[in-house]
Scaffold this active site. Sequence first.
Site, mmCIF file in Angstrom:
data_model
loop_
_atom_site.group_PDB
_atom_site.id
_atom_site.type_symbol
_atom_site.label_atom_id
_atom_site.label_comp_id
_atom_site.label_asym_id
_atom_site.label_seq_id
_atom_site.Cartn_x
_atom_site.Cartn_y
_atom_site.Cartn_z
ATOM 1 C CB THR A 92 -31.762 -0.653 -14.098
ATOM 2 O OG1 THR A 92 -32.742 -0.793 -13.072
ATOM 3 C CG2 THR A 92 -31.694 -1.919 -14.909
ATOM 4 C CD GLU B 130 -33.327 -3.271 -17.874
ATOM 5 O OE1 GLU B 130 -32.514 -2.596 -18.536
ATOM 6 O OE2 GLU B 130 -34.037 -2.798 -16.974
ATOM 7 C CE LYS C 1 -52.658 10.942 -26.552
ATOM 8 N NZ LYS C 1 -53.191 9.646 -26.090
ATOM 9 C CD1 TRP D 123 -49.015 9.193 -29.499
ATOM 10 C CD2 TRP D 123 -48.021 9.965 -27.657
ATOM 11 N NE1 TRP D 123 -49.641 8.605 -28.427
ATOM 12 C CE2 TRP D 123 -49.052 9.053 -27.277
ATOM 13 C CE3 TRP D 123 -47.268 10.575 -26.644
ATOM 14 C CZ2 TRP D 123 -49.337 8.750 -25.942
ATOM 15 C CZ3 TRP D 123 -47.542 10.272 -25.326
ATOM 16 C CH2 TRP D 123 -48.570 9.372 -24.981
#
Lengths: 543, 543
Positions: free
Chosen positions: A186, A331, A440, A445
């Site tokens: 990754t 993944e 935030k 959010w």
Amino acid sequence: MLGLMQRHSLSISSLIDFAERQHGDAEIVSRRVEGDLHRTTWAAVARRARQIANGLEAFQLAFSDRVGTIAWNGYRHLELYYGVSASGRVLHTVNPRLHPEQIAWIINHAEDRVVCFETTFLPLVKAIYKECPKVKHWIVLCEADRMPTDDDLPGLISYEEWINSHSDQYRWPEIDEYAASSMCYTSGTTGHPKAVVYSHRSTVLHAYASALPNAFGLSERDSVLPAVPMFHVNSWGLPYSTAIAGCKVVFPGPGLDGKSLYELMESEGVTLAAGVPTVWQGLLEHVKQNGLRFSTLNRTVVGGAACPPAMIQVFQEGFGVEVLHAWGMTELSPIGTVCSLKNNQLNLPPEEQVKLRAKQGRALYGIELEIFDELGKLLPHDGKAYGSLMARGHWVVGEYFRPDDLSSSLVNGWFPTGDVATIDGDGFVQITDRNKDMIKSGGEWISSIEIENIAMAHPSVQMAACIGIKHPKWDERPIICVVKRPGAEVTREELLAFYEGKVSKWQIPDDVVFLDSIPMGATGKMLKTKLREHLINHRLPQT
Amino acid sequence: MLGLMQRHSLSISSLIDFAERQHGDAEIVSRRVEGDLHRTTWAAVARRARQIANGLEAFQLAFSDRVGTIAWNGYRHLELYYGVSASGRVLHTVNPRLHPEQIAWIINHAEDRVVCFETTFLPLVKAIYKECPKVKHWIVLCEADRMPTDDDLPGLISYEEWINSHSDQYRWPEIDEYAASSMCYTSGTTGHPKAVVYSHRSTVLHAYASALPNAFGLSERDSVLPAVPMFHVNSWGLPYSTAIAGCKVVFPGPGLDGKSLYELMESEGVTLAAGVPTVWQGLLEHVKQNGLRFSTLNRTVVGGAACPPAMIQVFQEGFGVEVLHAWGMTELSPIGTVCSLKNNQLNLPPEEQVKLRAKQGRALYGIELEIFDELGKLLPHDGKAYGSLMARGHWVVGEYFRPDDLSSSLVNGWFPTGDVATIDGDGFVQITDRNKDMIKSGGEWISSIEIENIAMAHPSVQMAACIGIKHPKWDERPIICVVKRPGAEVTREELLAFYEGKVSKWQIPDDVVFLDSIPMGATGKMLKTKLREHLINHRLPQT
């Protein structure tokens, strides 16, 4: 009581055997680094994969030894996908867009014994050659008469000479289906890259599931152009799933500009193309500027980053090309979800359909996705509750390869994707953000993706990135960084006004920053970390 | 080196969980024995499957205990497919068309602890009840108020009452993927029936492969009508593959006549229907006689017996319905091959396409098929060489359940299908005959199927069966047994003349026998053994 059916391993060799036996004449077309268009078939790929296997035997490579590749999408890379894995070695696809230092680290960490690379990457190999003493053989993916000569790189081997010195008679070994078949690192933005090690089993099951009609729907009637790299995320598994389906495959090589892609699509009758939004942006610009149409393309898989609804609309309504929005990650082999509409959804008005297609879609059969709150409580599938997206299933990572630390392990058997998402009653996942990109503000959010998508729908905007800027009162406030279309104009005030009525007032960015370009990572994703560093001292206007 | 992906079992519970989670609202429509049309959804099937699981716990059924079903295609049968297998028991589908004696033998051989049956089969159950003392619970697939009362059958349980007395909260157990999930007895014409025991793994892999675009191509846009019974060959795996694909499923119950099927197809928007040629014959007769069209049906899977080219032509050219000719057997879960044409074959003239579609098609990804001569030598894939067809793969039988003898075991790992076939360069298999139906004339083999197909192409012929009659000089000579279409006429001489130019002279039958009907077996196949017995003294004309 056990079932009494035969037991065979799920194996990568069975994929290439199948392709050879059942659609050996299906074409593999590749744009090569030399510039020409090369044509071969699945049968020839199978034969040459067996030559590779014999070549690896001659190198005395042991079972599970790693073979690295630094290569574009093309037939030789495909041959290596099969020759290496099906013979029991582990294919390690290396992302050439990483820093040379990181690449050397990766090759050493994986303990590659052989590295195969395209002539394009000669400078890269020069930079890492001495740092990788455990690599015994460096193979250049070219003919003998095109071999580079370089005193700094002794012992380079021509791929064509190498494989042609070996027989194409070879019997694939029986392999435990849980054995490693390939690996991919990754592109972690912090710390060392982490390696995901796929198994024969995970690869085959992923191929079955992703070829299904509700996913990519691959059949032998398809001509597939993978614009997503084979050097990363396994080109979304297409090298494997197209072997099951017997597709014609059209490899673009390094040429991912709009013109090159369009010409290849038209000349090779491409029906399905897969790539990231930035690549499709270039394609659509080219097509629009030149008043062109797609004659054969009927669907495009878009993933790697959220596909802006405006792009979905252009593909669908402007060109009659169905957008299959997808989501995944290294993944997850990498496909997690594909957005194909259900029967009753196809009767919705176009604007409703675009809203649905802007979701990343539903989990393939073989994996499960759930969202959890900060306390680890399962959240409902109501399309509103958002939480950490977790994955579980046959082709989801269990653990990383020789990790630096164990911080990234599973949570109660679930892999934390790092994405924040909602899931609706039909199972449609919508990624609202990366965990670390959420903004935030005043205890609430804000989804950076939502803010970006609105900007992207403005006719003068080519690319947009939303990041949070520290704010004394609200903690963070969003700003939108924008690259304008060539020749287009838009002011800060016009763009901010464009948000009105589209989101709540407090979600509208505090500022607009016009940039010439947005920094992109090695896998075509926007590097918001860079952007945040760059704009760390940005002063928000007083409101 | 092992792969580092998560490990999960391939399990039947994951199929029904997936269907509930992702397309819970997709419809399951069933024609019930009561005559009415019942509507439910995948979500409700999942809930009721969990009620079944709790019901089986209450019966204290152990892991791997067998549960028999004698039932039509319908939602309750589907619930049992999942409730029984996913909870770790073994579903034993019983073919009610077998003789009661055989059925009792089968139930005892399998050691069924519970048997669930439809009210239709009350007389059958009466005939076997006392012969099956190990069956602890006999469950009638009906509501409490429709329960039959019969002094000979004490303790019958109403299915609805039974499952509704149990909660739908149940957590499917983790099951070894090699564990038995279901079983089915072959309708062996000689000796005792033999049982094939499927595993969770074989069932899931078969479902993946058969739903692929090159096979059935099942998606959530499909409305699927399985006219092939769930009491035999798992209804070609459709109860499982439609769960992956999220299809609407339309179960015809016992009504397989042309009118019933046609009306159901039209009212429920059926896009894909699967059945044996004799069932489609009835459907086509009805449609033609009434000048009807199919408004939604776009493909039909035809298997169980070779599909006559004439039928392919009518479906394709007369009605625009693509015929997916398929081949399989109980021992193959059952799908072995599906005939879907390749890209370049779709450009062939219609008559060439029909020839290709008359082949049974190519092996699904997951199994291999080869032909061998009498000495066990592998024969070439040239479309001409014919030999014993052998199968190997994830969903091919390894051994039978408690067999009488071991004569039917594998040959070097290959399962002998008992069919004779050719395989062409593209992998298309064509069944030329059953081993035992081939006719040996003057040292040469004649394919009974080929001779039948020609008769079937004659407008006055409804059904045709070719068998060999002993001959003093040639060993055997073919004759053709024919059922004429209602009202149609054709003479012996006309029919024999119809063969001229279509096969070699020595392959033309020596005689025609007109019959009112051809004896059919329990699975819809012509019983040539019966025909041969019936015609054992048939005297061939002097030629």
